[in-house]
Design a protein around this motif. Sequence first.
Motif, PDB file in Angstrom:
ATOM      1  N   ALA A 400      31.854  19.850  -5.698  1.00 20.65           N
ATOM      2  CA  ALA A 400      30.387  19.937  -5.722  1.00 20.65           C
ATOM      3  C   ALA A 400      29.757  19.567  -4.396  1.00 20.65           C
ATOM      4  O   ALA A 400      28.702  20.103  -4.011  1.00 20.65           O
ATOM      5  CB  ALA A 400      29.849  19.037  -6.829  1.00 20.65           C
ATOM      6  N   SER A 401      30.391  18.648  -3.644  1.00 18.08           N
ATOM      7  CA  SER A 401      29.801  18.220  -2.366  1.00 18.08           C
ATOM      8  C   SER A 401      30.275  19.041  -1.179  1.00 18.08           C
ATOM      9  O   SER A 401      29.578  19.134  -0.161  1.00 18.08           O
ATOM     10  CB  SER A 401      30.142  16.737  -2.133  1.00 18.08           C
ATOM     11  OG  SER A 401      31.543  16.561  -2.008  1.00 18.08           O
ATOM     12  N   LYS A 402      31.473  19.633  -1.300  1.00 16.57           N
ATOM     13  CA  LYS A 402      32.097  20.314  -0.162  1.00 16.57           C
ATOM     14  C   LYS A 402      31.694  21.775  -0.031  1.00 16.57           C
ATOM     15  O   LYS A 402      31.521  22.291   1.080  1.00 16.57           O
ATOM     16  CB  LYS A 402      33.615  20.217  -0.296  1.00 16.57           C
ATOM     17  CG  LYS A 402      34.407  20.921   0.782  1.00 16.57           C
ATOM     18  CD  LYS A 402      34.464  20.117   2.058  1.00 16.57           C
ATOM     19  CE  LYS A 402      35.431  20.735   3.059  1.00 16.57           C
ATOM     20  NZ  LYS A 402      35.554  19.914   4.278  1.00 16.57           N
ATOM     21  N   TYR A 403      31.538  22.465  -1.165  1.00 17.75           N
ATOM     22  CA  TYR A 403      31.353  23.909  -1.140  1.00 17.75           C
ATOM     23  C   TYR A 403      29.912  24.286  -1.473  1.00 17.75           C
ATOM     24  O   TYR A 403      29.314  23.740  -2.405  1.00 17.75           O
ATOM     25  CB  TYR A 403      32.337  24.588  -2.099  1.00 17.75           C
ATOM     26  CG  TYR A 403      33.783  24.335  -1.679  1.00 17.75           C
ATOM     27  CD1 TYR A 403      34.355  25.060  -0.652  1.00 17.75           C
ATOM     28  CD2 TYR A 403      34.530  23.313  -2.262  1.00 17.75           C
ATOM     29  CE1 TYR A 403      35.657  24.812  -0.228  1.00 17.75           C
ATOM     30  CE2 TYR A 403      35.822  23.046  -1.855  1.00 17.75           C
ATOM     31  CZ  TYR A 403      36.371  23.803  -0.838  1.00 17.75           C
ATOM     32  OH  TYR A 403      37.654  23.541  -0.408  1.00 17.75           O
ATOM     33  N   ALA A 404      29.398  25.234  -0.717  1.00 18.86           N
ATOM     34  CA  ALA A 404      27.996  25.636  -0.861  1.00 18.86           C
ATOM     35  C   ALA A 404      27.785  26.343  -2.187  1.00 18.86           C
ATOM     36  O   ALA A 404      28.624  27.154  -2.606  1.00 18.86           O
ATOM     37  CB  ALA A 404      27.592  26.556   0.289  1.00 18.86           C
TER      38      ALA A 404
END
Length: 406
Positions: A400-404
Motif C-alpha cells: 500500500a505504501s510502495k506502489y502507486a
Amino acid sequence: MAKIERRNSVAVKVGGVTIGGCQAVVVQSMTNTDTADAVATAEQIVQLARSGSELVRITVNNREAAAAVPEIVTRVRDAGYQTPIIGDFHYNGHILLTEFPECARALAKYRINPGNVGVGRHHDENFRRMIDVAIENQRPVRIGVNWGSLDQSLLARLMDENARLPEPLDGQEVMKEAIVRSAIESAQLAESYGLPADRIILSAKCSNVQDLVDVYRELARRGSYALHLGLTEAGMGSKGIVASAAALAILLQEGIGDTIRVSLTPAPNGDRSEEVVVAQQILQSMGIRSFVPQVTACPGCGRTTSTLFQEMADDIGKYLRSQMPVWRDQFCGVEEMKVAVMGCIVNGPGESKHADIGISLPGTGEDPRAPVFVDGKLRTTLRGPGIVPDFIDILNQYVASKYAPR
C-alpha cells in the motif's frame, strides 16, 4: 538484465488482445470440459481467465458444441470477463462454421488444422469454406499444424521427392520440413483467398523438444507471421512442466514466439489453471513479463530441520498469488515485487536484504523468531506462532505504501 530482442512479426488482433508486433507475449490455455455443457465450459473459462489466461480456446467438435458457443460467451461476459474465446475445429469445421453462423460470430478466432480438413480437392474446398467465414466475420485464424495429424499427402510428396535425391535426408528431417511447409503453404493459400496476413497466426507443434525448436526456428526464418508456441502433448507433472519450459525458453530467448500455451495433462480432477501458472512462470523467470510477485526461497537443508520453513514459504506464496488479482486492480507495478522467504542464517539475511521485503528463520530447530527486512533494512523481528500472519500484515502495508494506486 539484457533485453531479449523480439522477432518482428505481424500484429494480429484477437478480440481486445493483440498478438505479435511489438506487443508482449500472450498467455493462453484451453478448456477440457464438454463444450456442449455451456455452464461447465463457461465456469472453466472464467477460472482460467481469473488465473491469468489472456485467451481461452474451446473444442467445437459437433453440432451440440457449436450450438452452445453463443451461450458460453454470454455467460463469460456476464461474469465480467472479456477474455477472447477461440474455437478449435477439426475434421468438420467447414460444416459447423457455416451451419452455425452465431457460433462463428461469437468466437474471437478460429483454429484450423490443415492436416484434417479433408483430402484431395476436398482439402482446399473445406479449407476455403472456413477461410471465407473468417473473412465474412473479420476473424483471425490460427493455422495449427501438429505432427500427430500432419497432412499425409504433403508428407508423402516430400518423402517421394527426398527419395529421388542423390543423398536423401533422414526421414525425421523430411517430417520437420513437411510441418513447416504445411503451415506456410496453408497461410499462403489463406491469403490467396483474401485473408490478410494480419489475421493469420501459425503454430507447428511437436512433442519432442529439439524437433520443436528446429521447426519454429525455420518458421521464423521463412516468414513474419505471428507465431503460437507450445510443446504438444507435453505430459503430466514435472515431465510436462520441464519439457515445456526447456522448449519454450530456447525459442523465447531467441525472440521467437508471440503467444504461448503449456499443454499439461492435469492430474485426475486436477486444476486446469496449472498450465496458465506455468506459462506465466516461464515468461517471468526469463524476465519477459511479470505476473505475480516472485518468491525467493531456499531449498532447505540440515539446518532447517522442522517443517515451519516449508509451511511458511508455501503459505506466503499462496497468499501472493491469491491476492494478486486484487492488487493488480489497485496498484501499479506490484507484480514486479520480490519477496524472500529463507530458512537459516547462511544466506537468509543476505537474500532478504536483496529482496524488496524478506523474512528469514534462524535455522536448526527453527526457533520461531524471524527478522524481517524491508528495502534492505531490518524492519522488525517476529516471534511466536503468528509469524506468517504478522509478516502478511507487514507485506500488505508495504504494498500500500510502495506502489502507486491506479
